[in-house]
Design an enzyme around this catalytic site. Structure first.
Site, PDB file in Angstrom:
ATOM      1  N   ALA A 178     -10.802  15.120  21.291  1.00 58.91           N
ATOM      2  CA  ALA A 178     -11.057  14.953  19.856  1.00 58.91           C
ATOM      3  C   ALA A 178     -10.221  13.800  19.310  1.00 58.91           C
ATOM      4  CB  ALA A 178     -10.747  16.246  19.098  1.00 58.91           C
ATOM      5  N   ASP A 179      -8.966  13.729  19.718  1.00 59.41           N
ATOM      6  CA  ASP A 179      -8.105  12.607  19.329  1.00 59.41           C
ATOM      7  C   ASP A 179      -8.617  11.292  19.901  1.00 59.41           C
ATOM      8  OD1 ASP A 179      -6.152  13.782  17.711  1.00 59.41           O
ATOM      9  OD2 ASP A 179      -4.916  14.372  19.407  1.00 59.41           O
ATOM     10  N   LEU A 180      -8.953  11.293  21.184  1.00 53.74           N
ATOM     11  CA  LEU A 180      -9.374  10.055  21.832  1.00 53.74           C
ATOM     12  C   LEU A 180     -10.667   9.517  21.236  1.00 53.74           C
ATOM     13  CD1 LEU A 180      -8.560  11.042  25.517  1.00 53.74           C
ATOM     14  CD2 LEU A 180      -7.286   9.469  24.063  1.00 53.74           C
ATOM     15  N   GLY A 183      -9.993   7.945  17.951  1.00 50.10           N
ATOM     16  CA  GLY A 183      -9.469   6.604  18.147  1.00 50.10           C
ATOM     17  C   GLY A 183     -10.561   5.605  18.468  1.00 50.10           C
TER      18      GLY A 183
END
Length: 392
Positions: A178-180, A183
């Site tokens: 989810a973070d990647l 980004g």
């Protein structure tokens, strides 16, 4: 020196989503000023073990996590809670094209560093705000972390073994996807905003929420529900729309089979010695195979168990049937194709001598990526950058 040479980025982010975006921008040639808290720095500096070792085998202060997402940047230790620190950031803002931040909604307003406070003074500024839930909505003020977003955003409901089988239950993905993905969305949005500014002279704010991105990239699973009306469920390694497309047991382990069309299925059956299956009305088309997967898969499993994974990769590969091994990460970095593409390389590091890195997968024909430096030590560039400001 990369397609973004000359672009300057003020990085007020930490952890993963923001730093992942700014590392990509650095890879593409941008100058990235990473603003960090003095003595503490980015939270991920402390997320270990493992930590990078010096030439004597002793742990340094640099965690593997931090080293995965901060190369090519300049670290400036500045306390933005102080007026003097805010003044330094504003000096940098006067030279920046882009700001990336992941504070809670409104968290930078008290320092006068939010978009509303800066947009009039810096009308060309592209200001990317990454938060858990975006700038609006009932949960906008809440903190968001990857695992919670994977759960709330639906990913864990379709990840894991099927209910009723051993090991069943929801699973998170093994990296912070989810973070990647946030980004990655941030980078594409920033590049689109740069294009708009090139035409209009106008900067803008980018509002990006982890939950929104998680919902957005469920892709075919979203549409399976919206079009088909049935809630997708966990299917282990199997695919909801394609059969056979899953891990299958072999004589010495597992093989990932990825049959994408009826021709490939017929070829697969021929290699397996099951040619009549391709003419069977239950299995002749993908539509029918999806409908009758419970009858088909046991037949395939029985045949696959007769040879090793390597045998099947050789035999199926000769017939252009997509398949591959299920590699450990150690095996990934010994894969001949991964080696040939240069996905692992080393950079000079002031504490360890050298530090391993994983390459950016993008290859430009005219503006090749040149890696500018290892992830910086905390505050390593403070003096040089601030001295340059004073001299201007």
């Amino acid at each position: 020196m990369g397609p973004l040479k000359g672009i300057k980025v003020l990085d007020l982010s930490r952890i993963l989503a923001g730093p992942w975006a700014t590392q990509l921008l650095a890879d593409y040639g941008a100058t990235v000023w990473k603003i960090e808290r003095p003595q503490v720095g980015d939270d991920t500096r402390h997320w270990g073990p493992p930590f990078l070792k010096d030439p004597d085998g002793i742990d340094t202060s640099e965690s593997a996590y931090y080293l995965s997402t901060n190369r090519g940047k300049q670290s400036i230790a500045v306390d933005i809670t102080r007026e003097s620190g805010q003044a330094i950031v504003r000096r940098l803002l006067a030279r920046a094209d882009i700001v990336v931040e992941n504070f809670k909604v409104g968290g930078l307003a008290k320092y006068g560093l939010d978009y509303a406070s800066l947009s009039a003074e810096y009308p060309r500024l592209i200001y990317c705000s990454i938060t858990g839930f975006g700038q609006t909505g009932p949960d906008a003020g809440l903190a968001g972390y990857d695992a919670m977003v994977q759960a709330r955003g639906g990913l864990m409901s379709i990840t894991g073994e099927r209910d009723g089988l051993p090991g069943a239950g929801p699973q998170k993905v093994g990296v912070a996807v989810a973070d990647l993905m946030a980004g990655m969305y941030a980078v594409s949005a920033i590049l689109a905003a740069l294009h708009h500014r090139e035409k209009s002279g106008e900067g803008q704010q980018i509002d990006l929420g982890l939950l929104d991105t998680q919902v957005a990239w469920l892709a075919n699973q979203n549409m399976n529900y919206l079009i088909g009306g049935e809630v997708p469920v966990r299917q282990g390694t199997a695919h909801p729309n394609i059969v056979p497309y899953q891990a299958l047991p072999t004589a010495d382990g597992f093989l990932m089979l990825a049959v994408g069309n009826d021709r490939q299925f017929a070829s697969c059956c021929e290699v397996l010695g099951l040619a009549p299956l391709a003419q069977d009305g239950r299995f002749a088309t993908n539509r029918q195979r999806v409908k009758h997967r419970e009858q088909l898969i046991p037949l395939l499993e029985e045949s696959f168990r007769r040879k090793t994974t390597a045998d099947w990769i050789r035999l199926l590969g000769a017939e252009q049937v997509p398949c591959g091994p299920i590699n450990s990460i150690a095996e990934v970095f010994n894969d001949p194709q991964v080696l040939a593409r240069g996905m692992r390389f080393d950079l000079d590091h002031p504490l360890a001598g050298r530090v391993p890195q994983v390459a950016n997968p993008v290859h430009f024909s005219r503006t090749p990526i040149e890696y500018k430096g290892a992830p910086p030590l905390l505050g390593a560039d403070t003096e040089a950058v601030l001295q340059a400001l004073l001299e201007e």
